[in-house]
Scaffold this motif. Structure first.
Motif, PDB file in Angstrom:
ATOM      1  N   HIS A  16      38.488  56.433  15.014  1.00 23.94           N
ATOM      2  CA  HIS A  16      38.475  55.230  15.864  1.00 23.94           C
ATOM      3  C   HIS A  16      37.041  54.866  16.200  1.00 23.94           C
ATOM      4  O   HIS A  16      36.221  55.716  16.510  1.00 23.94           O
ATOM      5  N   SER A  17      36.771  53.573  16.155  1.00 18.86           N
ATOM      6  CA  SER A  17      35.452  53.117  16.603  1.00 18.86           C
ATOM      7  C   SER A  17      35.582  52.640  18.043  1.00 18.86           C
ATOM      8  O   SER A  17      36.686  52.410  18.539  1.00 18.86           O
ATOM      9  N   ARG A  18      34.485  52.480  18.677  1.00 13.46           N
ATOM     10  CA  ARG A  18      34.469  52.066  20.071  1.00 13.46           C
ATOM     11  C   ARG A  18      34.818  50.576  20.156  1.00 13.46           C
ATOM     12  O   ARG A  18      34.281  49.767  19.404  1.00 13.46           O
ATOM     13  N   PRO A  19      35.705  50.206  21.109  1.00 19.89           N
ATOM     14  CA  PRO A  19      36.065  48.787  21.214  1.00 19.89           C
ATOM     15  C   PRO A  19      34.895  47.951  21.748  1.00 19.89           C
ATOM     16  O   PRO A  19      34.094  48.429  22.540  1.00 19.89           O
ATOM     17  N   THR A  20      34.840  46.724  21.298  1.00 15.89           N
ATOM     18  CA  THR A  20      33.833  45.786  21.777  1.00 15.89           C
ATOM     19  C   THR A  20      34.553  44.746  22.621  1.00 15.89           C
ATOM     20  O   THR A  20      35.442  44.055  22.126  1.00 15.89           O
ATOM     21  N   PHE A  21      34.174  44.648  23.885  1.00 18.62           N
ATOM     22  CA  PHE A  21      34.817  43.679  24.775  1.00 18.62           C
ATOM     23  C   PHE A  21      33.989  42.410  24.851  1.00 18.62           C
ATOM     24  O   PHE A  21      32.754  42.454  24.816  1.00 18.62           O
ATOM     25  N   SER A  22      34.665  41.312  24.996  1.00 16.76           N
ATOM     26  CA  SER A  22      33.968  40.025  25.110  1.00 16.76           C
ATOM     27  C   SER A  22      33.381  39.889  26.515  1.00 16.76           C
ATOM     28  O   SER A  22      33.782  40.597  27.449  1.00 16.76           O
ATOM     29  N   GLY A  23      32.467  38.963  26.653  1.00 16.91           N
ATOM     30  CA  GLY A  23      31.867  38.700  27.959  1.00 16.91           C
ATOM     31  C   GLY A  23      32.910  38.291  28.983  1.00 16.91           C
ATOM     32  O   GLY A  23      32.855  38.702  30.145  1.00 16.91           O
ATOM     33  N   GLN A  24      33.903  37.494  28.545  1.00 18.66           N
ATOM     34  CA  GLN A  24      34.973  37.047  29.441  1.00 18.66           C
ATOM     35  C   GLN A  24      35.801  38.245  29.919  1.00 18.66           C
ATOM     36  O   GLN A  24      36.171  38.325  31.089  1.00 18.66           O
ATOM     37  N   GLN A  25      36.109  39.172  29.001  1.00 16.92           N
ATOM     38  CA  GLN A  25      36.885  40.353  29.377  1.00 16.92           C
ATOM     39  C   GLN A  25      36.114  41.203  30.400  1.00 16.92           C
ATOM     40  O   GLN A  25      36.669  41.630  31.415  1.00 16.92           O
ATOM     41  N   ILE A  26      34.838  41.422  30.119  1.00 17.49           N
ATOM     42  CA  ILE A  26      34.022  42.239  31.021  1.00 17.49           C
ATOM     43  C   ILE A  26      33.914  41.562  32.387  1.00 17.49           C
ATOM     44  O   ILE A  26      34.024  42.217  33.434  1.00 17.49           O
ATOM     45  N   PHE A  27      33.712  40.254  32.395  1.00 14.61           N
ATOM     46  CA  PHE A  27      33.631  39.508  33.649  1.00 14.61           C
ATOM     47  C   PHE A  27      34.904  39.699  34.471  1.00 14.61           C
ATOM     48  O   PHE A  27      34.859  39.981  35.672  1.00 14.61           O
ATOM     49  N   ALA A  28      36.058  39.541  33.828  1.00 12.81           N
ATOM     50  CA  ALA A  28      37.348  39.684  34.521  1.00 12.81           C
ATOM     51  C   ALA A  28      37.547  41.120  35.017  1.00 12.81           C
ATOM     52  O   ALA A  28      38.029  41.338  36.135  1.00 12.81           O
ATOM     53  N   LEU A  29      37.164  42.088  34.198  1.00 13.14           N
ATOM     54  CA  LEU A  29      37.278  43.492  34.605  1.00 13.14           C
ATOM     55  C   LEU A  29      36.382  43.778  35.816  1.00 13.14           C
ATOM     56  O   LEU A  29      36.807  44.421  36.779  1.00 13.14           O
ATOM     57  N   GLU A  30      35.151  43.283  35.779  1.00 13.55           N
ATOM     58  CA  GLU A  30      34.209  43.497  36.894  1.00 13.55           C
ATOM     59  C   GLU A  30      34.716  42.822  38.170  1.00 13.55           C
ATOM     60  O   GLU A  30      34.636  43.405  39.256  1.00 13.55           O
ATOM     61  N   LYS A  31      35.221  41.603  38.056  1.00  8.85           N
ATOM     62  CA  LYS A  31      35.756  40.897  39.222  1.00  8.85           C
ATOM     63  C   LYS A  31      36.914  41.679  39.840  1.00  8.85           C
ATOM     64  O   LYS A  31      37.011  41.808  41.058  1.00  8.85           O
ATOM     65  N   THR A  32      37.783  42.181  38.987  1.00  5.48           N
ATOM     66  CA  THR A  32      38.920  42.964  39.475  1.00  5.48           C
ATOM     67  C   THR A  32      38.431  44.250  40.126  1.00  5.48           C
ATOM     68  O   THR A  32      38.928  44.657  41.176  1.00  5.48           O
ATOM     69  N   PHE A  33      37.411  44.878  39.524  1.00  6.00           N
ATOM     70  CA  PHE A  33      36.869  46.133  40.063  1.00  6.00           C
ATOM     71  C   PHE A  33      36.247  45.911  41.447  1.00  6.00           C
ATOM     72  O   PHE A  33      36.334  46.781  42.306  1.00  6.00           O
ATOM     73  N   GLU A  34      35.624  44.749  41.663  1.00 10.13           N
ATOM     74  CA  GLU A  34      35.049  44.437  42.983  1.00 10.13           C
ATOM     75  C   GLU A  34      36.139  44.426  44.049  1.00 10.13           C
ATOM     76  O   GLU A  34      35.901  44.825  45.188  1.00 10.13           O
ATOM     77  N   GLN A  35      37.322  43.965  43.675  1.00 10.47           N
ATOM     78  CA  GLN A  35      38.422  43.853  44.628  1.00 10.47           C
ATOM     79  C   GLN A  35      39.131  45.182  44.844  1.00 10.47           C
ATOM     80  O   GLN A  35      39.541  45.495  45.955  1.00 10.47           O
ATOM     81  N   THR A  36      39.295  45.941  43.781  1.00 11.37           N
ATOM     82  CA  THR A  36      39.989  47.222  43.882  1.00 11.37           C
ATOM     83  C   THR A  36      39.427  48.194  42.859  1.00 11.37           C
ATOM     84  O   THR A  36      39.193  47.814  41.712  1.00 11.37           O
ATOM     85  N   LYS A  37      39.211  49.411  43.291  1.00 11.26           N
ATOM     86  CA  LYS A  37      38.630  50.417  42.394  1.00 11.26           C
ATOM     87  C   LYS A  37      39.706  51.113  41.545  1.00 11.26           C
ATOM     88  O   LYS A  37      39.396  51.754  40.561  1.00 11.26           O
ATOM     89  N   TYR A  38      40.959  50.995  41.971  1.00 13.53           N
ATOM     90  CA  TYR A  38      42.068  51.635  41.246  1.00 13.53           C
ATOM     91  C   TYR A  38      43.164  50.616  40.973  1.00 13.53           C
ATOM     92  O   TYR A  38      43.498  49.822  41.845  1.00 13.53           O
ATOM     93  N   LEU A  39      43.724  50.648  39.773  1.00  6.98           N
ATOM     94  CA  LEU A  39      44.818  49.754  39.419  1.00  6.98           C
ATOM     95  C   LEU A  39      46.112  50.550  39.261  1.00  6.98           C
ATOM     96  O   LEU A  39      46.124  51.581  38.588  1.00  6.98           O
ATOM     97  N   ALA A  40      47.186  50.058  39.858  1.00  6.41           N
ATOM     98  CA  ALA A  40      48.506  50.658  39.653  1.00  6.41           C
ATOM     99  C   ALA A  40      49.024  50.193  38.294  1.00  6.41           C
ATOM    100  O   ALA A  40      48.507  49.238  37.705  1.00  6.41           O
ATOM    101  N   GLY A  41      50.034  50.863  37.786  1.00  2.00           N
ATOM    102  CA  GLY A  41      50.594  50.564  36.467  1.00  2.00           C
ATOM    103  C   GLY A  41      50.884  49.097  36.201  1.00  2.00           C
ATOM    104  O   GLY A  41      50.405  48.522  35.223  1.00  2.00           O
ATOM    105  N   PRO A  42      51.658  48.446  37.080  1.00  2.00           N
ATOM    106  CA  PRO A  42      51.981  47.032  36.827  1.00  2.00           C
ATOM    107  C   PRO A  42      50.745  46.125  36.842  1.00  2.00           C
ATOM    108  O   PRO A  42      50.630  45.210  36.034  1.00  2.00           O
ATOM    109  N   GLU A  43      49.802  46.410  37.753  1.00  2.00           N
ATOM    110  CA  GLU A  43      48.571  45.609  37.798  1.00  2.00           C
ATOM    111  C   GLU A  43      47.765  45.798  36.517  1.00  2.00           C
ATOM    112  O   GLU A  43      47.220  44.850  35.960  1.00  2.00           O
ATOM    113  N   ARG A  44      47.709  47.038  36.062  1.00  2.00           N
ATOM    114  CA  ARG A  44      46.971  47.339  34.830  1.00  2.00           C
ATOM    115  C   ARG A  44      47.619  46.638  33.645  1.00  2.00           C
ATOM    116  O   ARG A  44      46.942  46.059  32.789  1.00  2.00           O
ATOM    117  N   ALA A  45      48.951  46.649  33.592  1.00  2.00           N
ATOM    118  CA  ALA A  45      49.679  46.001  32.490  1.00  2.00           C
ATOM    119  C   ALA A  45      49.420  44.496  32.487  1.00  2.00           C
ATOM    120  O   ALA A  45      49.163  43.913  31.432  1.00  2.00           O
TER     121      ALA A  45
END
Length: 127
Positions: A16-45
């Motif tokens: 397996h190679s390392r996944p490459t995330f788009s800028g939009q994906q990283i932005f959304a992940l960072e925004k979500t991380f600012e709000q909560t440091k842990y995601l429950a299963g349904p939120e993660r899905a």
């Protein structure tokens, strides 16, 4: 979407190679991380689906991001403590110098007993 490809290692095995995330994906992940440091299963899905990622990719991204956050937080705390200790030491030194100056001045005949007692104690402790 995150791009993950299969790569062959030198022995011809799939790797397996390392996944490459788009800028939009990283932005959304960072925004979500600012709000909560842990995601429950349904939120993660939901987040994984909305970003075109797998739940596993989101989970690992959050694990790695928390590690980075903890390290940065620990470094900031250590830096703040170092600064605080330095300032405390400077205050202590200036306070000691003021006491020395006070001790070396001629005693005011109108000094109160507490001041005289403090100066005498300081004198005894240094000798």
């Amino acid at each position: 979407p995150a791009q993950t490809g299969m790569v062959l290692d030198k022995d011809g095995k799939k790797k397996h190679s390392r996944p490459t995330f788009s800028g939009q994906q990283i932005f959304a992940l960072e925004k979500t991380f600012e709000q909560t440091k842990y995601l429950a299963g349904p939120e993660r899905a939901r987040l994984a689906y909305s970003l075109g990622m797998t739940e596993s990719q989101v989970k690992v991204w959050f694990q790695n991001r928390r590690t980075k956050w903890r390290k940065r937080h620990a470094a900031e705390m250590a830096s703040a403590k170092k600064k605080h200790d330095s300032e405390t030491e400077k205050l202590k030194e200036s306070s000691d110098n003021e006491d020395d100056d006070e001790y070396n001045k001629p005693l005011d005949p109108n000094s109160d007993d507490e001041k005289i007692t403090r100066l005498l104690k300081k004198h005894k402790s240094t000798n």
